[in-house]
Design an enzyme around this catalytic site. Structure first.
Site, mmCIF file in Angstrom:
data_model
loop_
_atom_site.group_PDB
_atom_site.id
_atom_site.type_symbol
_atom_site.label_atom_id
_atom_site.label_comp_id
_atom_site.label_asym_id
_atom_site.label_seq_id
_atom_site.Cartn_x
_atom_site.Cartn_y
_atom_site.Cartn_z
ATOM 1 N N GLU A 293 0.830 -1.206 0.000
ATOM 2 C CA GLU A 293 0.000 0.000 0.000
ATOM 3 C C GLU A 293 0.862 1.252 0.000
ATOM 4 O OE1 GLU A 293 -2.777 2.047 -0.658
ATOM 5 O OE2 GLU A 293 -3.861 0.480 0.410
ATOM 6 N N ASP A 297 1.338 4.044 -3.079
ATOM 7 C CA ASP A 297 0.971 5.443 -2.900
ATOM 8 C C ASP A 297 2.116 6.385 -3.241
ATOM 9 O OD1 ASP A 297 -1.387 4.378 -2.040
ATOM 10 O OD2 ASP A 297 -1.230 5.067 0.031
ATOM 11 N N SER A 513 -7.269 2.716 -3.778
ATOM 12 C CA SER A 513 -6.044 3.178 -3.128
ATOM 13 C C SER A 513 -4.969 3.476 -4.162
ATOM 14 C CB SER A 513 -5.530 2.129 -2.144
ATOM 15 O OG SER A 513 -5.187 0.950 -2.813
#
Length: 598
Positions: A293, A297, A513
């Protein structure tokens, strides 16, 4: 903060509070959310980090300022407020401060035993559960989440003394059973991603003179997004700032970032981000500890926005409570700690992405509204906040339809679409997901979207949302959603098959995300363009997007967001609760945001 509570003090607090028992009034009560069962009692000396939120009597005035400085047609557009001006607007009345201080003092808690936010609208203190129970006239239990095996120390109701009741909005952790999580799909082909795509001699013409490499239908890269969103010719100067929030021990690995830059953004090789620890958050640089994650990002947000200065915040997650072990503390949702921190900072990044959230119904309404007010404070100060809309379609942020639980948590267990928070807050920009070239709503997992049960629909989106609702066949999903609620997402971006590096290996990953940090990278470039012309950063985006910039998005009209045993809502012409206004046409957006004196 010093450890100021002892067994003697807890006993003293018990005596002091005993006479006041009949003067307590219920403040909040919730039905036990589905999936949780009572496990037992916590140790009396188990510590809880209590957060006490005080009323903000002038919040409506702050909201007025926010909308005026965010409305491109208002004379105050772009004239953002200072940290001090915002704090003055959200400060509680002195009467509330005095009342809360007196209440705390009755339990032996003095001025030096608590921390206060700069605006004094939050009081934070660490107390053993035995004392918290006396202060709140309640009983805490250990609760177990059956699916995950997680444990929490919570109560389903609490009370406050009558003379304090009006001076406190919320106390947590009490009734919050949220399971803060990332909005990403299952990782695809770990360590076995396809080779990096090579530039093709053929292209896909998607109209308006935009040509996209066909490899973007199988693998998304920075180049794909720049082509798809018409940003290949923008002249960057690196003005402004961008931030990514990290939670739950997700580490952003610098070596992986360098590998990603070498492959997809060669001019960024050698650059880095500023790391900021919040509440003890760490950023472990072992390749084995690299987080999918966090890497997703930072690699795409910073790859798109380079050379804009970048910051990665790591906020310590919730320490797991292990029954029969004296865990030091029990905390709230970690974004509360981040929000406290960034609001205290004089110069936060002007574009920030968060790829985490909860089901709205698992966050008590009082707390959700208090947190949303914090997001409004950042918007008034000129910060653009992006949140992923979730990956459960109209369901509970679970991309697996077989395990979605689309029932209310109010004790009725009624079938209901499940909006997500913070995406449902009207003061943030919620980002949904698309896939393929030409783009359609994502189908491998489902773009979170729908209508809030907590927040009313804001005026800036009233027209387009009402148009969507008017076009729905009469009776469609009647009773399953709140047609008067804040509708989301606001915008979208590609959200599937992103090629990133994790632990030295190339993988493909997706989810909203991915779309949120990617969209935020382009917002950072819009701010770069404005700052090049001596204009302020954009700040809160939605009033601009739903008005002057509405025509600068690629309308997505194919797809839907399945969930709760339904096909969900359909993507259609204009705004829809699957892809919002659509995906960005950066070239058109630059023209809009750099025109005129604002």
């Amino acid at each position: 903060m010093r450890l100021f509570i002892s067994v003697v003090l807890a006993i003293t607090g018990s005596v002091l509070a005993k006479d006041a028992d009949c003067h307590f009034k219920l403040k909040e009560s919730v039905a036990l959310p589905r999936g949780w069962v009572k496990h037992g009692l916590p140790p009396a000396d188990h510590n809880i980090n209590l957060r006490i939120g005080l009323p903000q009597p002038n919040f409506k005035l702050l909201e007025q300022h926010l909308y005026e400085v965010s409305d491109p047609f208002h004379e105050r557009y772009g004239q953002h407020l200072s940290k001090e001006e915002v704090e003055a607007l959200v400060a509680p009345h002195q009467e509330s401060l005095d009342s809360v201080d007196k209440w705390l003092a009755s339990f032996g808690i003095g001025e030096g035993d608590a921390q206060r936010s700069p605006a004094k609208d939050w009081v934070k203190l660490r107390v053993p559960v035995a004392l918290a129970e006396k202060m709140l006239n309640t009983t805490y239990y250990v609760w177990k989440h059956l699916e995950s095996g997680d444990y929490l120390v919570r109560t389903t109701s609490y009370s406050l003394p009558v003379d304090v009741h009006a001076h406190v909005d919320v106390v947590q952790p009490t009734t919050m059973f949220g399971r803060f999580k990332g909005s990403k799909s299952t990782v695809v082909s770990i360590g076995d991603a396809p080779d990096a795509p090579k530039i093709s001699t053929s292209t896909i013409d998607i109209g308006n003179g935009i040509m996209v490499d066909p490899s973007c239908n199988t693998t998304i890269t920075v180049t794909c997004l720049e082509q798809l969103y018409n940003a290949t010719s923008f002249q960057r100067q690196g003005k402004g700032t961008i931030g990514i929030t990290g939670y739950l021990e997700q580490n952003a690995n610098i070596q992986d970032l360098e590998t990603f830059f070498a492959e997809q953004r060669p001019d960024a090789v050698g650059s880095n981000f500023t790391f900021i620890s919040v509440a003890g958050g760490i950023n472990n640089q072992s390749l084995a500890a690299a987080g999918d994650e966090a890497n997703l990002d930072v690699q795409f947000a910073f790859g798109i926005s380079h050379p804009v200065p970048a910051t990665f915040y790591s906020t310590a997650g919730r320490p797991p409570f292990i029954p029969d072990v004296n865990t030091p503390t029990d905390t709230n949702e970690p974004y509360s700690d981040w929000l406290d921190f960034v609001l205290s900072h004089p110069n936060p990044p002007s574009a920030i992405s968060t790829s985490y959230g909860d089901d709205e119904q698992t966050v008590p309404e009082s707390f959700a509204k208090k947190a949303c007010q914090g997001f409004a404070q950042l918007g008034a100060r000129g910060v653009s906040l992006m949140f992923s809309s979730g990956d459960g379609g109209v369901g509970d942020n679970d991309p697996n339809p077989a395990t979605q639980t689309c029932f209310t948590n109010d004790g009725r267990n009624v079938t209901r679409f499940i909006p997500g928070f913070p995406a449902s807050c009207p003061f943030v920009t919620a980002v949904g997901g698309t896939t393929n070239v030409p783009e359609v709503a994502v189908s491998r997992f489902f773009s979170g979207g729908g209508f809030s049960d907590y927040f009313e629909r804001p005026a800036y989106q009233d027209k387009v949302v009402q148009n969507y609702l008017n076009a729905l066949p009469k009776g469609t999903y009647e009773g399953l959603f709140n047609p008067n609620g804040r509708a989301f997402p606001d915008v979208s971006a590609q959200s599937d098959r992103y090629r990133i590096w994790v632990g030295g290996r190339a993988i493909l990953i997706g989810g909203t995300s991915a779309s949120s940090p990617a969209f935020t990278g382009f917002v950072a470039l819009l701010n770069d363009a404005r700052l090049q012309k001596g204009l302020p950063p954009l700040g809160f985006l939605n009033p601009l997007f739903y008005s002057q910039a509405a025509g600068a998005f690629n309308d997505i009209t194919v797809g839907h967001n399945s969930g709760c045993g339904t096909t969900g809502f359909n993507a259609t012409k204009g705004w829809d609760p699957v892809t919002g206004l659509g995906t960005p046409n950066f070239g058109k957006l630059v023209a809009v945001v750099t025109a005129g004196k604002h």
